[in-house]
Write a protein that holds these residues in place. Structure first.
Motif, mmCIF file in Angstrom:
data_model
loop_
_atom_site.group_PDB
_atom_site.id
_atom_site.type_symbol
_atom_site.label_atom_id
_atom_site.label_comp_id
_atom_site.label_asym_id
_atom_site.label_seq_id
_atom_site.Cartn_x
_atom_site.Cartn_y
_atom_site.Cartn_z
ATOM 1 N N ALA A 59 27.616 -8.800 20.061
ATOM 2 C CA ALA A 59 27.382 -7.800 19.025
ATOM 3 C C ALA A 59 26.378 -8.282 17.992
ATOM 4 C CB ALA A 59 28.696 -7.453 18.326
ATOM 5 N N ALA A 60 25.553 -7.342 17.508
ATOM 6 C CA ALA A 60 24.621 -7.623 16.422
ATOM 7 C C ALA A 60 24.625 -6.442 15.468
ATOM 8 C CB ALA A 60 23.211 -7.860 16.967
ATOM 9 N N GLY A 61 24.387 -6.718 14.207
ATOM 10 C CA GLY A 61 24.331 -5.644 13.227
ATOM 11 C C GLY A 61 24.622 -6.155 11.834
ATOM 12 N N LEU A 113 23.998 1.555 13.696
ATOM 13 C CA LEU A 113 23.627 0.237 13.145
ATOM 14 C C LEU A 113 24.222 -0.935 13.921
ATOM 15 C CD1 LEU A 113 23.556 0.564 9.242
ATOM 16 C CD2 LEU A 113 22.035 1.527 10.958
ATOM 17 N N VAL A 114 25.119 -0.659 14.847
ATOM 18 C CA VAL A 114 25.700 -1.731 15.665
ATOM 19 C C VAL A 114 24.997 -1.765 17.018
ATOM 20 C CG1 VAL A 114 27.773 -2.517 16.876
ATOM 21 C CG2 VAL A 114 27.949 -1.612 14.545
ATOM 22 N N GLU A 115 24.614 -2.965 17.441
ATOM 23 C CA GLU A 115 24.038 -3.138 18.776
ATOM 24 C C GLU A 115 24.976 -3.986 19.617
ATOM 25 O OE1 GLU A 115 19.931 -4.517 18.668
ATOM 26 O OE2 GLU A 115 19.693 -3.414 16.790
ATOM 27 N N LEU A 116 25.208 -3.528 20.844
ATOM 28 C CA LEU A 116 26.117 -4.247 21.738
ATOM 29 C C LEU A 116 25.450 -4.465 23.085
ATOM 30 C CD1 LEU A 116 29.445 -2.259 21.089
ATOM 31 C CD2 LEU A 116 28.724 -4.398 20.034
ATOM 32 N N PRO A 134 28.853 2.490 20.722
ATOM 33 C CA PRO A 134 28.521 1.697 19.530
ATOM 34 C C PRO A 134 28.293 2.598 18.315
ATOM 35 C CG PRO A 134 27.157 1.048 21.408
ATOM 36 C CD PRO A 134 27.895 2.278 21.830
ATOM 37 N N ALA A 135 28.832 2.187 17.190
ATOM 38 C CA ALA A 135 28.588 2.913 15.947
ATOM 39 C C ALA A 135 27.129 2.758 15.548
ATOM 40 C CB ALA A 135 29.495 2.353 14.850
#
Lengths: 544, 544
Positions: free
Chosen positions: A389-391, A363-366, A360-361
């Protein structure tokens, strides 16, 4: 207690003014029908300022949708900035859409104006009577000979710019949550759905294209985005390049492998990005060109076969950098970097790692969850689940509420429809789309994994696996195979080849040879079309 | 029209949970009085979760200030996360402050608890009676033998952690503008002033430590922050390392050049950061150590002499990376990168470029303006002006309104007090502090430039130039010079040396030899002290 930091919104005017102020001497090159155009960022910025005035003159609403129907060019990049920096919403129309989809999307977004490359006018104009909200068509003359209809709604881009005073001063967008751009998903089922990017999401996503363990865009880079600017803002590369101060080379209308290779070599491109199909087509040309300047070949849009990545590593000395995401994720969600725990891995193991979708990049939550129950699955690289995915650059809903929210979980995460495993270090590996999984006897078969194994056969060019209904097992897989030119292979030979590579109950019930795998407007396998074709297929129960 | 992206706040819990989930296998090393402690991020994260519970148990308010009086250690890093992730405010106290400043700051911030390394307790405890708001002192036993007073307010860090259940679930801070941390400026005049960082500013600043044309923190890095964690959050390195997944080596209490060199070599450190004084002290040791792993030596806090940067380039093969900023700018505002227009410059010209403060970081906007009139100055590398700064991690005011807002412009930009020129590509070059400029006959003399020229003399160790009142010219410069051990030089020799290097009217009216340049608590030249010492100085009118 609140922090005492300045209330500076995260908006795209920062990208524009930074480029104008710091990188005015850098160049943007666009390949055209007749040669190449080169413009400095300083001159380009003046044109953006003129275009801002043009949008006012045309009477585009304060948050009006500004449609574009364009190739990758510096003039498309002018629209990328002028629309959002004046509070309007850039709406990139996919030039490969079927006419009825195009009309649906332009009407649904309520585009007030469409900027169209002259070479693309013949694709657009036949539908013009069905556009309900478009008041102006602005033709960007790209040297093509397409006839321009005599219609009062049609304007010439360069004439409008020449007549407009450049907007003076600084662009300003007060609310970082204001819409900046929109893009419709290609949607293999149902109507296309609109994703609306905010200034905040676009700026944060641009920053992510600069981080070291990702694309790492730098002022030293020369970037050629092959990925179309109507695909999720060309993966954020245009805004990222302006933020970093990288030089940009736009391929324009000629997207043949030879044209791309020539541009890569001539301009000593360091970073390029596109879908696997593009890179596959270029392989035969790699030996004949000096591509030693390339440091990163970004690949996404669909899973990157290991063999493709390895071919580039062998010929260019740099492996592909795979990124995964979708229109709804702006799109960068993961990057398949080689992390330090792999330092002592073999080349082959690293190649396997690069064939995964990666980490995950920031700031990205998976997370992965059972598509039916929603139960979160462990990161053991064995359990599969739909990626959620959240972000800050992940969509929360579609434009005008389309889709009824079913693509979002109760706690607000995006259901991506992609099924993956995750290893304990957080590297994601796609195994399928939820809708393409084959559910045989209560167990899942990954159509993508089966396709990859079939495509490993030296005579196979492409393979698509679909589920067909089955009386006993509910569903069973069949393989649709495209044989390489000049080669031949039998169904039995493919099944024999698979026998040592997959579980026996995964073996397709049939192998059908087809001329090509049907593709969607964005170049992905259209399994919907195959399912329609083979819907009535009857096979015997497997002996498993 | 608003974008339709998820409302995900930019908060530090993301940094914590990302590190915990993706980088649990990475290590944090801390040098101690007796050896080295190594802890995995996974184990460290459990301790952060316990510490969160401890803050509750101690009854720290929902946004209570959590003071730290600590060296750079993994336990200090526990406090860096546990305080803001639970909504409290991390308040790093500078261990080098004079007692009255320390007391003032702790009272002004209303610290409820102070976590203190045992080795630093003797510095703190004599002032304890004057702390008006601190209810608890938590001693972190770092192996020092300092006696621990018998006082009910004193707790043992490890005992508290051992007794606390780890907080379960995800930390959550709803408002990204909530205060996360605070740090007081050292303030050479007046009382120290508090800068309050928000979660948003801290997270965005952390991202900036990852961008390619900056520090470019990567998962592959091993980072040793020499810069103290009480200096503007160690320039963002601790949060940046967690976000990137870099390994961290903390130097603990032993900050001798030999100890630092040993750690750099032993742990194959790739990135380190500190003030010029640290790096100067290490030069004699560079030849004796294998420092081939180092890819970047970050230097800031005061201007980096070209000779220092070049010494490192010669000995390590990597030049220093200069960054400029201050407590009020979080601190990274510029980075002195070598951009592509310098590609064909000579080594010496590039060294000159590195001795500049460099280019504004993404999201930071800078301008220069006349300190008196506020008129913006051109970027021609000749005009000078005070640097003014805007951006999401730039302070908008001081805590509790101290300073009356005079350090901020009417349009909300920070007046940095640093005077610079800017070249046409946007590279900043500091020439002075506004308050240190010498205003001679209506023209400005840069004390810093004059100091640099004097320090170029081979016999000079340090030099500070201050203004003294002058009947005719209003102000004139005098030079306070420290001679290198074992060398000698006369005032006239220095003036002769300067004659070909600066304009005649810049020549100091006097050269005074001193034993050392007095320093502030953060190691900067204290010109205030010198001005007090030489306040009554009388010199003849220069013959210019």
């Amino acid at each position: 207690m609140l922090g005492l930091m300045q209330d500076r919104p995260l908006t795209l005017p920062h990208v524009f003014h930074r480029a104008e102020q710091l990188f005015g001497h850098k160049k943007i090159v666009t390949a055209t029908a007749t040669g190449q155009d080169t413009i400095s960022i300083a001159d380009w910025a003046v044109r953006v300022r003129r275009l801002a005035t043009v949008l006012d003159t045309l009477g585009i609403g304060a948050d009006g949708r500004v449609g574009t129907f364009c190739w990758n060019t510096s003039r498309h990049l002018e629209l990328y900035l002028a629309a959002p920096c004046t509070g309007r919403v850039l709406h990139t129309l996919n030039i490969r859409l079927f006419p009825e989809q195009l009309v649906y999307i332009a009407n649904h977004a309520e585009d007030e104006v469409v900027f169209v490359d002259r070479s693309l006018l013949p694709l657009l104009w036949p539908n013009v009577a069905k556009f309900e909200t478009v008041k102006h068509f602005v033709v960007i003359d790209d040297g093509a000979s397409a006839e321009i209809p005599d219609d009062p709604r049609i304007h010439d881009y360069e004439e409008l710019l020449a007549a407009a005073e450049p907007f003076a001063g600084r662009f300003s967008v007060d609310d970082e949550n204001r819409a900046a751009a929109m893009c419709y998903t290609s949607g293999t089922t149902g109507n296309p759905k609109g994703v609306v990017y905010s200034h905040r999401s676009a700026l944060l996503h641009s920053l992510i294209t600069l981080v070291a363990d990702g694309i790492a865009l730098s002022e030293h880079d020369v970037v050629l985005p092959v990925v179309p600017m109507f695909h999720a803002n060309a993966w954020g590369l245009p805004y990222g390049c302006l933020l970093a101060g990288a030089s940009v080379v736009f391929p324009g209308p000629n997207m043949t492998p030879q044209a791309i290779v020539d541009l890569l070599a001539e301009h000593k491109v360091t970073v390029t990005g596109g879908v696997p199909t593009i890179w596959m087509g270029m392989i035969p040309l790699l030996d004949g060109a000096d591509l030693s300047s390339i440091r990163s070949v970004l690949c996404g849009g669909s899973a990157v076969p290991k063999s493709l990545s390895e071919a580039y590593r062998e010929k260019l000395g740099v492996p592909m950098l795979q990124a995964w995401g979708m229109t709804e994720t702006s799109p960068i969600a993961t990057v398949s970097s080689i992390n330090s725990h792999m330092d002592d891995w073999s080349d082959d193991a690293k190649a396997d790692a690069r064939a995964r979708q990666g980490f995950p990049a920031p700031l990205v939550e998976l997370r992965i969850a059972d598509p039916d129950t929603g139960e979160e699955q462990p990161w053991d690289d064995s359990a599969t689940g739909e990626i959620q995915a959240a972000g800050p650059w992940i969509a929360k809903e579609y434009y005008r509420g389309e889709g009824g929210g079913e693509q979002y979980t109760a706690d607000g995460w995006l259901r991506t429809g992609d099924v993956a495993t995750v290893d304990r270090h957080g590297s994601f590996r796609l195994v399928d789309r939820t809708k393409d999984l084959v559910k045989s006897g209560g167990e899942w078969i990954s159509s993508v994994e089966l396709e990859n194994e079939i495509m490993a056969h030296p005579a196979v060019a492409e393979a698509a696996v679909i589920a067909i209904p089955h009386e006993k097992w509910v569903e069973r897989p069949i393989a649709c195979v495209v044989v390489k030119d000049g080669q031949s292979v039998t169904a039995q030979e493919i099944l024999d080849f698979l026998e040592s590579r997959v579980a026996k109950w995964w073996l397709p019930d049939a192998v059908e040879f087809i001329d090509e795998v049907p593709k969607t407007s964005v170049g992905k396998f259209s399994k919907k079309t195959l399912r329609e074709k083979f819907g009535g297929y009857q096979v015997a129960a497997p002996d498993a």
